[in-house]
Design a protein around this motif. Sequence first.
Motif, mmCIF file in Angstrom:
data_model
loop_
_atom_site.group_PDB
_atom_site.id
_atom_site.type_symbol
_atom_site.label_atom_id
_atom_site.label_comp_id
_atom_site.label_asym_id
_atom_site.label_seq_id
_atom_site.Cartn_x
_atom_site.Cartn_y
_atom_site.Cartn_z
ATOM 1 N N GLU A 46 0.689 -1.092 -0.059
ATOM 2 C CA GLU A 46 0.069 -0.125 -0.081
ATOM 3 C C GLU A 46 0.799 1.366 0.173
ATOM 4 O O GLU A 46 1.392 1.675 -1.005
ATOM 5 N N ASN A 47 1.095 1.909 0.979
ATOM 6 C CA ASN A 47 1.697 3.361 1.271
ATOM 7 C C ASN A 47 3.264 2.909 1.139
ATOM 8 O O ASN A 47 4.062 3.627 1.959
ATOM 9 N N TRP A 48 3.658 2.474 0.217
ATOM 10 C CA TRP A 48 5.315 2.353 -0.358
ATOM 11 C C TRP A 48 5.994 3.429 -0.503
ATOM 12 O O TRP A 48 7.056 3.837 -0.034
ATOM 13 N N ASN A 49 5.239 4.689 -0.791
ATOM 14 C CA ASN A 49 5.758 6.032 -1.352
ATOM 15 C C ASN A 49 6.497 6.585 0.062
ATOM 16 O O ASN A 49 7.354 7.455 -0.076
ATOM 17 N N GLY A 50 5.863 6.266 1.131
ATOM 18 C CA GLY A 50 6.302 6.959 2.271
ATOM 19 C C GLY A 50 7.526 6.665 2.793
ATOM 20 O O GLY A 50 8.031 7.349 3.873
ATOM 21 N N TYR A 51 8.292 5.663 2.560
ATOM 22 C CA TYR A 51 9.398 5.224 2.882
ATOM 23 C C TYR A 51 10.748 5.943 2.190
ATOM 24 O O TYR A 51 11.790 5.625 2.829
ATOM 25 N N PHE A 52 10.395 6.551 1.287
ATOM 26 C CA PHE A 52 11.395 7.128 0.468
ATOM 27 C C PHE A 52 11.691 8.465 0.686
ATOM 28 O O PHE A 52 10.608 9.231 0.972
ATOM 29 N N GLY A 53 12.863 9.160 0.572
ATOM 30 C CA GLY A 53 13.064 10.304 0.837
ATOM 31 C C GLY A 53 14.388 10.991 0.334
ATOM 32 O O GLY A 53 15.185 9.977 -0.324
ATOM 33 N N THR A 54 14.811 12.360 0.326
ATOM 34 C CA THR A 54 16.182 12.556 0.124
ATOM 35 C C THR A 54 16.546 13.944 0.736
ATOM 36 O O THR A 54 15.576 14.664 1.058
ATOM 37 N N GLU A 55 17.807 14.332 0.854
ATOM 38 C CA GLU A 55 18.038 15.512 1.797
ATOM 39 C C GLU A 55 18.732 16.419 0.444
ATOM 40 O O GLU A 55 19.113 17.580 0.615
ATOM 41 N N ASP A 56 18.566 15.955 -0.755
ATOM 42 C CA ASP A 56 19.199 16.652 -1.968
ATOM 43 C C ASP A 56 18.040 17.877 -2.201
ATOM 44 O O ASP A 56 16.973 17.413 -2.728
ATOM 45 N N LYS A 57 18.510 18.922 -1.923
ATOM 46 C CA LYS A 57 17.448 20.138 -2.433
ATOM 47 C C LYS A 57 17.205 20.452 -3.683
ATOM 48 O O LYS A 57 16.421 20.964 -4.109
ATOM 49 N N THR A 58 18.080 20.037 -4.410
ATOM 50 C CA THR A 58 17.883 20.002 -5.987
ATOM 51 C C THR A 58 17.159 18.823 -6.584
ATOM 52 O O THR A 58 16.484 19.221 -7.674
ATOM 53 N N TRP A 59 16.695 18.167 -5.767
ATOM 54 C CA TRP A 59 15.710 16.902 -6.293
ATOM 55 C C TRP A 59 14.233 17.326 -6.223
ATOM 56 O O TRP A 59 13.708 17.781 -5.503
ATOM 57 N N GLU A 60 13.510 17.194 -7.313
ATOM 58 C CA GLU A 60 12.227 17.262 -7.537
ATOM 59 C C GLU A 60 11.382 15.954 -8.254
ATOM 60 O O GLU A 60 11.975 15.379 -8.896
ATOM 61 N N PRO A 61 10.277 15.643 -7.827
ATOM 62 C CA PRO A 61 9.708 14.686 -8.248
ATOM 63 C C PRO A 61 9.160 14.690 -9.584
ATOM 64 O O PRO A 61 8.785 15.737 -10.081
ATOM 65 N N THR A 62 9.100 13.564 -10.296
ATOM 66 C CA THR A 62 8.552 13.665 -11.854
ATOM 67 C C THR A 62 6.980 13.707 -11.787
ATOM 68 O O THR A 62 6.764 13.580 -10.535
ATOM 69 N N GLU A 63 6.398 13.827 -12.701
ATOM 70 C CA GLU A 63 4.694 14.023 -12.570
ATOM 71 C C GLU A 63 4.259 12.760 -12.162
ATOM 72 O O GLU A 63 3.427 12.612 -11.488
ATOM 73 N N SER A 64 5.024 11.647 -12.658
ATOM 74 C CA SER A 64 4.434 10.147 -12.205
ATOM 75 C C SER A 64 4.681 9.943 -10.696
ATOM 76 O O SER A 64 3.807 9.473 -10.198
ATOM 77 N N GLN A 65 5.935 10.449 -10.300
ATOM 78 C CA GLN A 65 6.121 10.424 -8.926
ATOM 79 C C GLN A 65 5.163 11.167 -7.990
ATOM 80 O O GLN A 65 4.689 10.829 -6.956
#
Length: 657
Positions: free
Chosen positions: A270-289
Amino acid sequence: MSADRPVFPEIDPDEVSSNPSGNRLFTDVVASRMSRRAALRGGTAAAAGFLVLGTATGTHGATAAEAGGEGTDSAKSDKGGKGGRGLLGFAPVGTHDRDELTVPEGYETQVLIPWGTPIRPSGPAWKKDASNTAAEQAEQVGMNHDGMHFFPLGYGRKGNERGMLVLNHEYIDQQLLFPDGPDEMTRQKVDKALAAHGVSAVEIARNRAGVWEVSESRRARKVTGTTPVAFSGPVSVNHPELRSDNEPMGTLNNCSNGVTPWGTYLTCEENWNGYFGTEDKTWEPTESQKRYGVSNSGFGYRWHLADPRFDVAVNGKELNRFGWIVEIDPMNPRAKPVKRTALGRIKHEGCAATESRGRVVAYTGDDQDGDYIYKFVGKGSWRMRRAMGQSPLDHGTLHVARFDDDGSGTWLPLVFGEGPLTAENGWQDQADVLIRTREAADAVGATRMDRPEWIAVNPKNKDVYATLTNGQGWEGKGNPRTPNPYGHIIRWREKHGDNTATTFNWDIFLLAGDPAYDDAVELDETNILGSPDGLSFDADGRLWIQTDISNSSQNVPEKGYDNIGNNAMLTADPRTGEIRRFLVGPRGAEITGMAITPDQRTMFVNVQHPGEASAAWGKPTPADPRAVSNWPDFDPEGRPRSATVAIRRTDGGKIGA
């Protein structure tokens, strides 16, 4: 709804929509449906082909005769016969906010396999200060029990007294999992958290005294966040969008479950998305993400600080390996779990598998506000597929539901090359459709729903029921309220009772809530409930309803949940609409997961996250893990533990009868 209607919960990420599509809202559909239904009570309902089922109450739902016509076959089959004997034979328990579990008079309970129980009696013992290591946790029952199933070992009496109990572990509470809490994140903590996720398979048996015990068994095993897994179906593990820096491993956020006609276990990510993250301030999620709710902070686990596997800026394709339905052979601990990609990549709440015309059919809800209900229909006989050495879950068509105003509905195929899912519109192939299932469903025009969760199929007539736990409420006047903090249950009948059909008729079975805050609610002290979630049928056709009121709302007057009490399990007779409360859980807990022995004399129910942070009761800390609950051990130096509870009648009769 009254002027003093409750406000909507604020903190559950499932209750925040990530669906930007312009697809029709179920609220709008219900508004039109309910107004048309009122106009049709003059006698044209049957002619229109509606599924006239009514809203379940403490007594009877509306029947076709009450609507002025003969009604559909479904209305006739669900109508209680005059003088007929109902399915419910117990006195309902009352609501409460105490730190205890209650069942009806004449029933007894036994706490079985709480978090930390060794999956074999010879395994590492539970340590009440939560100091078990990751390696020890990997040999113990995981945390936050959810969906489960009992697989009998043997026939007749033997199969009722010995079996494999296979259960999911949805997520972990890092305040309770670690002795010092989550403030400092280390690799050792990530490893222990991963070991507490996934699936536990334990062999259990009743001893001579009638008590259920864990047996030493070669079949016992854990499937965790690091267990090697395989991928099968249209999406290969070698697909470019699944190429990660590590071998394919693990299953996460295992919510509800299913069982195939050939006897394997289906666990749902189910809520698999909640386990991922980053400290990279330049990262932006894609539209699919973005469509899947992926962000730089996730749900605050912060695993990415210690394990690059969960850093989306470093290992971004790893998250595409989650969001699948995973098939597990409960009898073969050496068999690798398989992610069945033909069933799509979403936030699967559960997977209700059934059989129709020799084909496997699997229903699943995408548990986020504003998302959809899906159905997979196998291609050809599942028995023939198995005889050919193929998986019936690798061959077939995934559909998504559209609910129409007149009470009809259509299953829209998600097939590359059909409708808008073409190369001209940016779709590459069927694998692309399944990796981006949510976007494909957006494109074909599916109906947005109020958090579709568990789905169950009535064994008596093949009608299908789905819980819509709650929703922010969209524009419009329906669903049937805006906002919808209490949720409801819908049901539908596929055309000709054939679960492989592409059209169906639908209606509302239950409107949850508190009549003190909403005049439309027809429940009373024997069956008042909110946020229906878990949903299961027993062999006699009783519908078991489990609730998941958010701890931001549970027992909070300002949220309209002061009269409903702790989360509960209720039982409904679909023929009459009668509902009675069967069980109430301890503080901070969700009631979820139900399994039953073939003779229906023992029921297993899961109590998830007792003692979790609660607006009404406080927040556990490393210094005081018992701030909200101390269930089930009530050890003055212990901590609350999710657990499976075995329930039996003191006279040995069928549960619920």
